[in-house]
Structure formats: C-alpha cells, structure tokens
Design a protein around this motif. Structure first.
Motif, mmCIF file in Angstrom:
data_model
loop_
_atom_site.group_PDB
_atom_site.id
_atom_site.type_symbol
_atom_site.label_atom_id
_atom_site.label_comp_id
_atom_site.label_asym_id
_atom_site.label_seq_id
_atom_site.Cartn_x
_atom_site.Cartn_y
_atom_site.Cartn_z
ATOM 1 N N GLU A 47 0.847 -1.188 0.000
ATOM 2 C CA GLU A 47 0.000 0.000 0.000
ATOM 3 C C GLU A 47 0.883 1.239 0.000
ATOM 4 N N LEU A 48 0.536 2.207 -0.836
ATOM 5 C CA LEU A 48 1.340 3.423 -0.937
ATOM 6 C C LEU A 48 0.535 4.635 -0.498
ATOM 7 N N THR A 49 1.187 5.509 0.247
ATOM 8 C CA THR A 49 0.604 6.785 0.630
ATOM 9 C C THR A 49 1.532 7.867 0.107
ATOM 10 N N PHE A 50 1.014 8.709 -0.773
ATOM 11 C CA PHE A 50 1.827 9.743 -1.410
ATOM 12 C C PHE A 50 1.729 11.046 -0.615
ATOM 13 N N VAL A 51 2.880 11.669 -0.390
ATOM 14 C CA VAL A 51 2.953 12.805 0.519
ATOM 15 C C VAL A 51 3.824 13.920 -0.061
ATOM 16 N N THR A 52 3.411 15.153 0.157
ATOM 17 C CA THR A 52 4.281 16.314 -0.026
ATOM 18 C C THR A 52 4.104 17.172 1.230
ATOM 19 N N PRO A 53 5.040 18.059 1.547
ATOM 20 C CA PRO A 53 4.948 18.827 2.790
ATOM 21 C C PRO A 53 3.595 19.484 3.023
ATOM 22 N N LYS A 54 3.060 20.151 2.016
ATOM 23 C CA LYS A 54 1.805 20.874 2.184
ATOM 24 C C LYS A 54 0.598 20.135 1.597
ATOM 25 N N GLY A 55 0.846 18.945 1.028
ATOM 26 C CA GLY A 55 -0.259 18.199 0.423
ATOM 27 C C GLY A 55 -0.620 18.690 -0.963
ATOM 28 N N LEU A 56 0.274 19.464 -1.573
ATOM 29 C CA LEU A 56 0.045 19.952 -2.933
ATOM 30 C C LEU A 56 0.580 18.941 -3.942
ATOM 31 N N ALA A 57 -0.005 18.925 -5.114
ATOM 32 C CA ALA A 57 0.452 18.010 -6.156
ATOM 33 C C ALA A 57 1.896 18.321 -6.532
ATOM 34 N N PRO A 58 2.744 17.306 -6.646
ATOM 35 C CA PRO A 58 4.133 17.535 -7.030
ATOM 36 C C PRO A 58 4.244 17.792 -8.532
ATOM 37 N N SER A 59 5.422 18.154 -8.973
ATOM 38 C CA SER A 59 5.695 18.371 -10.393
ATOM 39 C C SER A 59 6.788 17.420 -10.849
ATOM 40 N N MET A 60 6.766 17.123 -12.134
ATOM 41 C CA MET A 60 7.803 16.266 -12.709
ATOM 42 C C MET A 60 8.849 17.120 -13.413
ATOM 43 N N ASP A 61 10.106 16.822 -13.186
ATOM 44 C CA ASP A 61 11.183 17.497 -13.895
ATOM 45 C C ASP A 61 11.145 17.043 -15.358
ATOM 46 N N LYS A 62 11.002 17.988 -16.263
ATOM 47 C CA LYS A 62 10.873 17.661 -17.681
ATOM 48 C C LYS A 62 12.097 16.943 -18.239
ATOM 49 N N VAL A 63 13.257 17.197 -17.638
ATOM 50 C CA VAL A 63 14.476 16.525 -18.088
ATOM 51 C C VAL A 63 14.343 15.008 -17.952
ATOM 52 N N SER A 64 13.586 14.576 -16.948
ATOM 53 C CA SER A 64 13.457 13.140 -16.671
ATOM 54 C C SER A 64 12.481 12.431 -17.600
ATOM 55 N N ASP A 65 11.772 13.187 -18.417
ATOM 56 C CA ASP A 65 10.834 12.599 -19.380
ATOM 57 C C ASP A 65 11.616 12.143 -20.602
ATOM 58 N N ASN A 66 12.458 11.137 -20.392
ATOM 59 C CA ASN A 66 13.377 10.686 -21.430
ATOM 60 C C ASN A 66 13.671 9.207 -21.254
ATOM 61 N N ALA A 67 13.662 8.484 -22.346
ATOM 62 C CA ALA A 67 13.872 7.035 -22.300
ATOM 63 C C ALA A 67 15.258 6.656 -21.789
ATOM 64 N N MET A 68 16.214 7.590 -21.825
ATOM 65 C CA MET A 68 17.559 7.242 -21.368
ATOM 66 C C MET A 68 17.559 6.847 -19.891
ATOM 67 N N PHE A 69 16.563 7.320 -19.146
ATOM 68 C CA PHE A 69 16.474 6.956 -17.735
ATOM 69 C C PHE A 69 15.787 5.599 -17.535
ATOM 70 N N PHE A 70 15.361 5.014 -18.635
ATOM 71 C CA PHE A 70 14.765 3.678 -18.611
ATOM 72 C C PHE A 70 15.557 2.738 -19.514
#
Length: 263
Positions: A47-70
């Motif tokens: 079971e996973l519980t997703f958390v950020t300090p204030k409970g706001l939706a996080p953002s994805m670093d656009k650099v990581s949207d790349n197949a080289m990391f997979f």
C-alpha cells in the motif's frame, strides 16, 4: 506470503530551485526515480501513501521525461508515464497526495517505510522541513526502513536540531562546522555526487547550485561513498537507512526496500 506494508512516498511540492544569483531551475521529481519503485511496490502488493509537505500536487522534472532513464526503452518510458497519469499524482485537482501534517495525524506507527525520490526539488524544502525531520527521527528511533535516492537523501538534514540555520549557511557559502549532534552521524550513505553535479550542469541552463548535496551530508557527519564511475548504480545500506546515488540507483534501492520486508 509477506503481509502488505504501507510505504510513505514523500516528494517535494516545489516546482523550482533557486540557483546562485537570480537563476531559477524548473524542476520536480525524476520520473524514473518515482515511478520505477512505485510500480515495483504496487506489483508486490504493498500500500502506498503519497505525501508532499503541504499536500500539494508535485511536479515532474521535464528533463526526466526521457527514455535514457529507462535504459533507452521507449516502451518502458510510456508505461511509467501512463501509470503516473493513472494515479493522478500531478493532477492539480485530483492528486491523492496528503500533507506531512496529515501523516502525523494518522500516526507514524501506521507506516512501515519511507521512500524519497530525487530530482532537484528536495533541495528547496525537504532538507529543512521541521515535520519531515520529526517523521524521519521517529523512523530512525524505531529502526523503520528509510530510503532515499539521488537528491532525496538531502532530506536527512531536516533532522538536525538547527536544520534551518545549517542549510542557510550552506546556501550562503559560509563556513559550516560539523553539528554537535545528528541522528545520522557516521552513518554510511550516498547521494548525487559532486562529479555528477558538474557533469549535468548543462541541464540547469548554465546556472549553478548554491551547494551540492554531497558536501552538505559530509559536513553534517555522514560517511559518504560513491560509484567508481559517474551514472552507475550505487546503493548504500546502514541500519535502517538505504540511500541511492543517482537515477540509475532507483530500482536497486526499491529492491533493497522489498528485501527488508521479506526478512
């Protein structure tokens, strides 16, 4: 069959990092560092519980949207992005993330492990967040699995008695003495290396970070180690703490977490 565990997946809710001068880098979590372990945890039935300090939706670093990391696998990139979208983690309206205050309200003993992915965003808030420090201290005192990867381990600084002052000194480039006390003093650990910071500086658009996480953890009292060559997986385990050096280390960190549940 092992019982399902409840894993706290903690991210920054910041979408930028202030660099030296007036430069700002748009950032967030790294896709593979978040979603590869998340997929592994879900596949294992946890079971996973997703958390950020204030409970706001996080953002994805656009650099990581790349197949080289997979591993260059475009299909893997597509599948992990699809899972991210299905979980609605970055949806500004429907994101399921809760705040650190809510985690405290639920009760820390309800959770069995912490996982903190990287991306530069934790350098902005998790490293000095008091509630993060309280949560990590509870997990430390109770020897509960605490895992962080890439820039994520910088969050360990939040457990310092004077975390805000320590971080402010680092950011200002001032001489910083080793703290008198730190719960992770002399723990073996790793984090994104200085060499990797220098090699990836182009991703920051020519900007320069105020300080490197390797230096911060070493100054605090951590026993740092790194892979022989940059970008290779490197995972360090010491008591309850599991740290991974870089994006390539995320899967191995997740494997180590899962192995702890089988014991």
């Amino acid at each position: 069959m092992a019982l399902a565990e409840n894993i706290l997946v903690i991210m920054s809710d910041q979408d930028h990092l202030k660099l030296k001068g007036t430069d700002v880098y748009q950032t967030g979590f790294y896709l593979n560092e978040l979603m590869a372990p998340v997929r592994m945890f879900l596949d294992a039935g946890h079971e996973l519980t997703f958390v950020t300090p204030k409970g706001l939706a996080p953002s994805m670093d656009k650099v990581s949207d790349n197949a080289m990391f997979f591993g260059g696998n475009e299909q893997a990139l597509k599948e992990h992005k699809s899972l991210l979208n299905s979980l609605k983690l970055i949806d500004r309206v429907e994101s399921p993330v809760i705040s650190l205050s809510r985690v405290e309200q639920i009760g820390y003993d309800h959770f069995d492990a912490i996982y903190v992915p990287g991306g530069h965003a934790p350098m902005n808030d998790l490293l000095k967040d008091k509630q993060m420090g309280t949560l990590l201290t509870y997990f430390h005192n109770n020897q509960k699995v605490t895992a962080l990867v890439c820039h994520g381990p910088i969050a360990l600084l939040s457990t310092l008695p004077n975390a805000q002052q320590f971080v402010t000194s680092l950011q200002a480039g001032k001489s910083t003495d080793k703290p008198n006390s730190w719960i992770y003093n002399d723990y073996k650990m790793t984090v994104f290396s200085n060499k990797e910071e220098l090699a990836s500086q182009g991703w920051l658009g020519g900007g320069e970070m105020k300080f490197y996480p390797q230096n911060g953890l070493q100054l605090a009292g951590g026993k740092y180690s790194q892979s022989t060559d940059i970008w290779y997986p490197h995972v360090v385990s010491d008591r309850e703490l599991i740290t991974g050096q870089n994006p390539a280390s995320a899967v191995a960190v997740a494997q180590e977490i899962l192995s702890r549940f089988d014991k």
